[in-house]
Design a protein around this motif. Structure first.
Motif: not given
Length: 554
Positions: A287-299
């Motif tokens: 039910d939880r998730n984390m999204v990021l890229s190599h040059d950004w973390f999306v809170t």
């Protein structure tokens, strides 16, 4: 198959009060004689009208240690209490979002989900039992209070005796004297629902036209591995190499299945090292998730706001029905408030706990919502949904790339900040601290709250100190003491809250937020350090807990 019903004498156990997401304790606690059975019996005793007799319930969990044993207990005790049909995920497996979807699709009378969510698993770790009502969402306080009351007065529980354990591996319906057990594919119904929400054709075209775009999904050895494989590989065509740790394990491979920068460090390192365009993770129960890229973390606070911003532009589900309203938990940053204001939508601020969103959804006043604790979702079900959020980001990236070739996670965030400004946000978690010391800290901070008003600390002047109180606009129930807020004259906020998601001790969470309409590229920890220092100074956390460093920084 023939059955007999027996009644077993028992006595109450202390501390079986469900929290925001059910009852969570160490496995060894649940393994005490009668402990699990008492709580299961209390659920059936407290089931909302018309009750357990003749009811259908969905049963499944995240695959953690002791889950399959408890599925068998639920079937035996439920059948003795009159449950007529059990719909069970194959091998006992159902992600929390998939369970919610199945309750709603099959119009079941509720469900029991076996999970301790993002907490570790294994014989020496955590287990949990959560009851969801017929809308597919976590039980409201009126029901959890009734369950707790039943645990305090229980004198006996009832169960049927079977010749052998129920076969959880074979799809199909098994008939017993007085009840049926239907074993269903754990993944198919959820995947079909997800395909009806998002533009899979657009995402496939984007993947084909952008061969350099890379995805890495890490299930952290939790329940969403099979869901991720079916969606990302089988449906959307990403290579098998886009998956990592996608086999559900009873102990999550010894990992902490919590998708944040600390516990998903393997994913974070790979995304940076391999220059991954979209990295994503989900937690133990999905039910939880984390999204990021190599040059950004999306809170998580920014993530739900971005999804809300793009929803009617490119996500078919919202293009069909529109946006009815937006919401966030109180500690979550106010980024989504700015989206709501721009779109002329209602915005709701609710206590932590997904059940508070359910009433608003059922009343048709809420479409998209989120919690800063890596929970994001919509009214397609009544739980937060990790895979949903990740596919939403793929849908948005595919859409933006039609007009902005080579658009990335970072560029999408930059465009968002230019439109709305940036709500810098961080959360400090102090896990498994002494519960008495943590409670005393909150009580003392509450007592001196009025004295803080007007003081200037590290350049921030205190405008108000209060406990967050929520009156549900649908059923008018009141939830008090949901978090102590220190609000400054420039709208910056510090929030102190004791979390109920751990199995031992207490977790102190400190949430810090500051809005900046101009500067977007400052490191969040640098931008927020004066407020962090203020929070530690005002609360005297080290004195009360003995901790000088947080367990996790988000």
């Amino acid at each position: 198959m023939s059955t007999t019903t027996t009644t077993i004498a028992t006595t109450p156990f202390d501390g079986q009060k469900p929290g925001t997401s059910g009852l969570r304790k160490r496995v060894v606690v649940f393994q005490k004689e009668h402990y699990t059975e008492n709580f299961i019996q209390a659920i059936f005793t407290a089931m909302p009208a018309p009750g357990a007799q003749g009811a259908t319930i969905v049963v499944g969990g995240d695959g953690r240690y002791y889950m399959r044993d408890v599925v068998q207990k639920i079937i035996r005790i439920g059948a003795a209490n009159g449950i007529a049909r059990f719909i069970v995920g194959q091998d006992g497996i159902l992600s929390t979002p998939a369970a919610s979807a199945l309750i709603r699709k099959r119009e079941a009378d509720g469900g029991i989900i076996l999970t301790a969510s993002h907490n570790p698993g294994g014989p020496n770790a955590d287990f949990g039992i959560k009851y969801n009502t017929r809308n597919g969402g976590p039980a409201p306080e009126s029901v959890t209070d009734a369950i707790y009351a039943a645990t305090r007065t229980i004198t006996e529980y009832h169960q049927v005796t079977l010749d052998a354990p129920v076969d959880l591996t074979t799809l199909g319906c098994q008939h017993f004297a007085g009840f049926d057990v239907e074993i269903v594919d754990s993944v198919t119904d959820y995947v079909e629902l997800t395909k009806s929400i998002f533009d899979f054709d657009l995402i496939r075209r984007f993947r084909q036209q952008s061969p350099d775009f890379s995805l890495l999904f890490d299930a952290l050895n939790g329940v969403t591995g099979p869901y991720g494989r079916r969606i990302f590989v089988d449906e959307l065509g990403f290579p098998e190499s886009a998956l990592d740790q996608c086999t559900p394990l009873e102990d999550f491979g010894g990992c902490h299945p919590d998708p944040n920068l600390t516990y998903a460090d393997k994913l974070v390192a790979r995304v940076e090292r391999e220059k991954v365009a979209l990295g994503a993770a989900s937690d133990g129960d999905g039910d939880r998730n984390m999204v990021l890229s190599h040059d950004w973390f999306v809170t998580p606070s920014d993530s739900v706001a971005v999804i809300a911003h793009y929803a009617t532009e490119c996500i078919p589900y919202f293009q069909r029905q529109g946006l009815r309203g937006l919401a966030r938990s109180m500690p979550t940053s106010c980024a989504i408030d700015r989206v709501a204001a721009a779109k002329g939508l209602e915005i709701f601020e609710v206590p932590t706990g997904w059940k508070f969103f359910g009433n608003l959804m059922d009343a048709g006043r809420l479409s998209i919502c989120g919690e800063e604790s890596f929970g994001t979702g919509s009214d397609h079900i009544r739980e937060k949904d990790g895979i949903w959020a990740i596919v939403a980001w793929l849908n948005i990236l595919a859409h933006v790339n039609q007009t902005q070739p080579a658009a990335s996670v970072r560029s999408i965030m930059r465009d968002f900040y230019q439109t709305y400004g940036r709500n810098y946000f961080t959360r400090y978690d102090y896990e498994e601290v002494d519960a008495d010391g943590a409670a005393q800290m909150i009580n003392d901070l509450r007592a001196k709250g009025n004295d803080l008003v007007g003081q200037t600390i590290n350049g921030f002047t205190v405008a108000a100190v209060n406990d967050f109180e929520y009156t549900d606009p649908i059923d008018h129930s009141v939830s008090r003491n949901q978090g102590l807020r220190v609000i400054f004259e420039d709208s910056s906020r510090i929030i102190f809250r004791l979390s109920g998601t751990g199995s031992e001790g207490a977790t102190v969470r400190i949430y810090i937020e500051r809005f900046d309409p101009v500067e977007f590229d400052i490191d969040a920890q640098v931008a927020l350090k004066p407020l962090v220092d203020t929070a530690l100074e005002v609360s005297q956390l080290s004195k009360y807990t003995g901790r000088n460093e947080p367990t996790v920084i988000t």
